[in-house]
Design an enzyme around this catalytic site. Structure first.
Site, PDB file in Angstrom:
ATOM      1  N   SER A 195      36.256  49.583  39.436  1.00  0.00           N
ATOM      2  CA  SER A 195      36.745  49.753  40.816  1.00  0.00           C
ATOM      3  C   SER A 195      38.275  49.654  40.913  1.00  0.00           C
ATOM      4  O   SER A 195      38.852  49.936  41.955  1.00  0.00           O
ATOM      5  CB  SER A 195      36.108  48.698  41.729  1.00  0.00           C
ATOM      6  OG  SER A 195      36.590  47.405  41.373  1.00  0.00           O
ATOM      7  N   LEU A 197      40.291  51.455  39.021  1.00  0.00           N
ATOM      8  CA  LEU A 197      40.929  52.671  38.507  1.00  0.00           C
ATOM      9  C   LEU A 197      41.320  53.667  39.597  1.00  0.00           C
ATOM     10  O   LEU A 197      42.053  54.609  39.344  1.00  0.00           O
ATOM     11  CB  LEU A 197      40.018  53.346  37.471  1.00  0.00           C
ATOM     12  CG  LEU A 197      39.681  52.452  36.261  1.00  0.00           C
ATOM     13  CD1 LEU A 197      38.713  53.171  35.336  1.00  0.00           C
ATOM     14  CD2 LEU A 197      40.934  52.046  35.509  1.00  0.00           C
ATOM     15  N   CYS A 314      40.493  37.053  51.668  1.00  0.00           N
ATOM     16  CA  CYS A 314      39.218  36.355  51.551  1.00  0.00           C
ATOM     17  C   CYS A 314      38.038  37.307  51.620  1.00  0.00           C
ATOM     18  O   CYS A 314      36.892  36.914  51.566  1.00  0.00           O
ATOM     19  CB  CYS A 314      39.102  35.259  52.598  1.00  0.00           C
ATOM     20  SG  CYS A 314      40.124  33.854  52.151  1.00  0.00           S
TER      21      CYS A 314
END
Ligand SMILES: [Zn+2]
Length: 394
Positions: A195, A197, A314
């Site tokens: 994820s 890239l 968060c």
């Protein structure tokens, strides 16, 4: 040498007086002792650039013979004694006749040239210059007067720390490496995930599972062998922050969590290191430069972290993949400006970018005199740091 050139030389010798290397050395030493108001001799090296680069007499001006008429303006006073030298004493004689024609009254040629000077064991200096390969690689920098060879050497000497080799650290690090920043430190404890890239261009599909710092090192080293990459495979915390940032001139902050920002802010204030701060969220990005005691610091703006529930880090925040490219490159640009000492760094200014609107904006930021870190009674050494309660990887 043909008969015609021999005749020109004889003519030049009759016209231009010669001094021995020893006489030139003594005259310069005498002038040096006499102090700055008695600078009657100007020493000019008329050799080509590559000859000058290999060594020259200290204090000499460099005016290659081909540029003599154009550049001798550096010696505006035509009554000064101009001592010319070349490699062997011939080009300086010819240059001497040119200067006489231009109206210089006292022109001397140093007999035997730089070769004889070195042969006598007289002092010379060797300027630091770019190698031939570097002159080629950075030729587009050398064509910019505000960078030039001197600026390129500054970049090669610079030490920049990337906090994170992620969305912002990737483009920043890639371009800083291309620009020839000689030492790039990378602190990142994460491994490459698929994820990442979509935006973290230092990594690639084959490197999934590798440490990001190592992957970044491979990419950078393949781009530019001038760059030394130092990897720190650890998380920045109270125990290592002072030690790690001590070795660097500029810090590029690509983190997305509040604890690290406060930690870095306080440590950078204590170590007096500028932090180039950037952040991205969905379609919006922002950046500023925190230069200790010259502009506001992070705590001037946010004395305390926001409530955990409101902190964007968060949750796994979405971002348009190209956006960190823009902000990371602006961070790299600010870093290069700081290293070169040119332009107006974004100190006390927050630049924001709205990708959907296609708009840049700027907000002025002010130092808070009551800032707990950099204010009058600030004490960055004993401020609370905040636990990374969210533990979402950067
Ligand atoms: Zn402050």
């Amino acid at each position: 040498m043909g008969e015609a050139s021999r005749e020109i030389m004889r003519q030049a010798r009759r016209q231009v007086p010669e001094w021995s290397t020893v006489k030139v050395h003594e005259s310069l030493a005498h002038q040096h002792e006499a102090g700055p108001e008695h600078q009657d001799i100007v020493l000019v090296d008329v050799r080509e650039k590559h000859e000058w680069s290999e060594g020259h007499i200290p204090g000499a001006l460099h005016v290659p013979r081909g540029y003599l008429e154009l550049q001798i303006e550096a010696v505006p006073d035509k009554t000064k004694t101009v001592v010319l030298y070349c490699a062997g004493g011939i080009r300086s004689l010819m240059a001497g006749t040119t200067l006489q024609q231009m109206g210089y009254k006292e022109v001397i040629s140093m007999a035997g040239g730089f070769g004889a000077w070195k042969g006598k064991g007289l002092p010379f200096v060797q300027p630091r210059t770019l190698s031939e390969a570097q002159a080629k690689r950075y030729s587009r920098h050398l064509l910019v007067p505000e960078v030039g060879e001197e600026g390129q050497l500054k970049l090669l000497d610079a030490r920049v720390l990337l906090i994170g080799a992620g969305g912002l650290g990737s483009p920043a690090g890639y371009y800083l490496a291309a620009a020839g920043v000689g030492t790039i430190g990378i602190i990142d404890a994460d491994v490459v995930d698929e994820s990442n890239l979509q935006r973290q261009i230092l990594h690639n599909t084959k490197r999934i599972g590798q440490y990001k710092a190592e992957s970044a090192r491979e990419t950078i080293e393949a781009l530019n062998p001038d760059v030394k990459v130092i990897t720190h495979i650890e998380r920045l915390d109270e125990t290592n922050v002072a030690r790690i940032i001590a070795d660097y001139d500029v810090i590029v902050d690509g983190t997305d969590n509040f604890p690290t920002r406060y930690l870095l802010n306080d440590a950078a204030l204590m170590a007096n290191k500028p932090v180039v701060h950037g952040s991205v969220f969905r379609f919006e990005g922002q950046l500023t430069v925190f230069k200790p005691y010259e502009g506001p610091c992070y705590r001037c703006l946010y004395p305390e972290p926001p409530p955990i529930a409101l902190a964007p880090s968060c949750a796994e925040a979405g971002v348009l993949g190209v956006l960190p490219g823009i902000i990371g490159l602006l961070q790299a640009t600010e870093t290069v400006k700081l290293v070169l000492g040119i332009g107006d760094p974004l100190v006390g200014r927050l630049m924001t970018y709205d990708a959907l609107a296609g708009e840049f904006n700027e907000l002025r930021l002010f130092r808070d005199p009551k800032c707990p870190a950099c204010g009058e009674n600030g004490h960055p050494e004993d401020l609370p740091t905040y636990a990374d309660v969210c533990a979402i990887p950067a």
